[in-house]
Design an enzyme around this catalytic site. Sequence first.
Site: not given
Length: 271
Positions: A181, A237
């Site tokens: 990611r 995050c």
Amino acid sequence: MINQFIVSPQWLFENLNNPQVVIVDCRFSLADAQLGKQQYHTNHIPGAYYLDLNQDLSSPVEEHGGRHPLPSTTKLAEKLSAIGVNFQKTLVVAYDDSRLAFASRLWWLLRYLGHEQVAVLDGGFDRWQKAGYAVTDVIPTAARGIFIPQLQADKLVDFTYVKNHKDSPDVVLVDSREGERYRGEREPIDKIAGHIPGAVNYPWQGVTDASGCILPQSEQSQRWQNIDSTQEILVYCGSGVTACVNLLSLAIAGIPTAKLYAGSWSDWISY
């Protein structure tokens, strides 16, 4: 207690009836928002209350602020009072079954509210069960505590702060998502793939082993040795949840000054 941030299943078992300890079940699934609550109602650690990531540990989603905006300080304080948490007196022990992803969110939130008496259960619910300790489906009755938060604003940064400070030589921006990611190879949740320019990658899963047990303090310190002398560490995050696992790791490593970009990637891309 293993240290001020972690308790073992054995310690918790020995303190189940300690009036100065409140246990909170934080189990949750991003794929199924009802699953954690269903699991709690099926069985949980005796005496544990349940706090839901979406309903209790976040506020409703808006245009900006990311997928899990921080909860209302007042509402969270009321909920903590209602489960018997007395400000700076009660030790709150948080657990989940997701390698501390959601327990760490509560751990960070309590410290943000000025309540230092909080720890996570090493190995979570799974390790508790494997140790052979009892579980129950009995829901504890409401308790009465007095929780008056004292906000620690220096633990938090927003979009503007990150944008203005991320390129400073005194600042390190940490992306806590898994490498795929971070590199933009895969993005299962957010509308845009990639990472904030200049961020370095420290996947949150590196804080625990595969069974969810926290790696020793020496390994936590070693993990951050390349950036531990940086004046300011900003952690994010996808939505400000799993970044808290890295903030827990940093605290265990003796680096308590790191800050959370609460909106994280999902907030960043909203601009």
